[in-house]
Design a protein around this motif. Sequence first.
Motif, short mmCIF file in Angstrom:
data_model
loop_
_atom_site.label_atom_id
_atom_site.label_comp_id
_atom_site.label_asym_id
_atom_site.label_seq_id
_atom_site.Cartn_x
_atom_site.Cartn_y
_atom_site.Cartn_z
N ARG A 140 7.54 -64.58 30.14
CA ARG A 140 7.73 -65.40 28.94
C ARG A 140 8.01 -64.58 27.69
N THR A 141 7.72 -63.30 27.67
CA THR A 141 7.94 -62.51 26.45
C THR A 141 8.92 -61.37 26.62
N LYS A 142 9.53 -61.22 27.79
CA LYS A 142 10.43 -60.09 27.97
C LYS A 142 11.73 -60.25 27.17
N HIS A 143 12.00 -61.45 26.67
CA HIS A 143 13.20 -61.68 25.87
C HIS A 143 13.03 -61.24 24.41
N ILE A 144 11.82 -60.84 24.01
CA ILE A 144 11.54 -60.46 22.63
C ILE A 144 12.42 -59.29 22.24
N GLU A 145 13.05 -59.43 21.09
CA GLU A 145 13.97 -58.40 20.64
C GLU A 145 13.39 -57.62 19.48
N ILE A 146 14.22 -56.79 18.90
CA ILE A 146 13.83 -55.92 17.79
C ILE A 146 13.31 -56.71 16.61
N ARG A 147 13.81 -57.92 16.40
CA ARG A 147 13.41 -58.68 15.21
C ARG A 147 11.90 -58.91 15.16
N TYR A 148 11.26 -59.17 16.33
CA TYR A 148 9.82 -59.38 16.33
C TYR A 148 9.07 -58.07 16.13
N HIS A 149 9.65 -56.99 16.61
CA HIS A 149 9.02 -55.69 16.38
C HIS A 149 9.08 -55.34 14.90
N HIS A 150 10.16 -55.75 14.22
CA HIS A 150 10.29 -55.52 12.78
C HIS A 150 9.19 -56.27 12.03
N ILE A 151 8.99 -57.53 12.37
CA ILE A 151 7.96 -58.33 11.71
C ILE A 151 6.58 -57.75 12.01
N ARG A 152 6.36 -57.34 13.27
CA ARG A 152 5.07 -56.74 13.64
C ARG A 152 4.81 -55.48 12.83
N ASP A 153 5.84 -54.66 12.63
CA ASP A 153 5.69 -53.43 11.83
C ASP A 153 5.32 -53.75 10.39
N LEU A 154 5.97 -54.76 9.81
CA LEU A 154 5.65 -55.15 8.44
C LEU A 154 4.19 -55.60 8.32
N LYS A 155 3.73 -56.35 9.32
CA LYS A 155 2.33 -56.82 9.31
C LYS A 155 1.36 -55.65 9.49
N GLN A 156 1.64 -54.78 10.44
CA GLN A 156 0.74 -53.65 10.71
C GLN A 156 0.68 -52.67 9.54
N ASN A 157 1.77 -52.58 8.78
CA ASN A 157 1.79 -51.68 7.62
C ASN A 157 1.21 -52.33 6.37
N GLY A 158 0.76 -53.59 6.47
CA GLY A 158 0.12 -54.25 5.35
C GLY A 158 1.07 -54.80 4.31
N PHE A 159 2.35 -54.98 4.66
CA PHE A 159 3.32 -55.52 3.70
C PHE A 159 3.29 -57.05 3.69
N ILE A 160 3.08 -57.65 4.86
CA ILE A 160 3.03 -59.12 4.95
C ILE A 160 1.80 -59.53 5.73
N ASN A 161 1.43 -60.79 5.57
CA ASN A 161 0.36 -61.41 6.33
C ASN A 161 0.92 -62.72 6.85
N VAL A 162 0.86 -62.96 8.14
CA VAL A 162 1.40 -64.18 8.73
C VAL A 162 0.24 -65.06 9.17
N LEU A 163 0.19 -66.26 8.61
CA LEU A 163 -0.89 -67.20 8.91
C LEU A 163 -0.32 -68.50 9.49
N TYR A 164 -1.11 -69.16 10.31
CA TYR A 164 -0.70 -70.43 10.90
C TYR A 164 -0.93 -71.57 9.91
N MET A 165 0.04 -72.47 9.86
CA MET A 165 -0.11 -73.71 9.11
C MET A 165 0.54 -74.81 9.96
N PRO A 166 -0.18 -75.88 10.26
CA PRO A 166 0.39 -76.95 11.09
C PRO A 166 1.66 -77.52 10.48
N THR A 167 2.55 -77.98 11.34
CA THR A 167 3.83 -78.53 10.89
C THR A 167 3.63 -79.67 9.89
N GLU A 168 2.60 -80.50 10.13
CA GLU A 168 2.42 -81.64 9.22
C GLU A 168 2.04 -81.24 7.81
#
Length: 113
Positions: free
Chosen positions: A55-83
């Motif tokens: 289910r995750t082998k299709h993950i490309e560089i774009r997710y690694h980019h976002i992960r790097d931004l989060k790990q370096n403390g530049f962004i924080n990604v939080l869940y918010m329900p669609t509604e």
Amino acid sequence: MLQKKPVLLETSKETSFIRNFMNELVNIAPVVTIYNDNQSAIKIIENCYNKFHKRTKHIEIRYHHIRDLKQNGFINVLYMPTEKMDADMLTKPLGKEKHIRFKENLNILDITV
């Protein structure tokens, strides 16, 4: 056929640009919180899937980019329900009740004459 761009990727790229621009202007580089309604994407970014599987082998560089931004403390990604995503008013058709609620949440006034 028009291909849909990943919203989280585009948001993280814009966030990086604005953060770097602010840092050049006033020497401030705040951590920016991005709200997302896709829990699977958040788990992938948080590196909960250390192993790739079917289910995750299709993950490309774009997710690694976002992960790097989060790990370096530049962004924080939080869940918010669609509604609760007020920005949905600007991106998709809504029923009357949701439209009115989002309009009020965004402080949009009705100025009919």
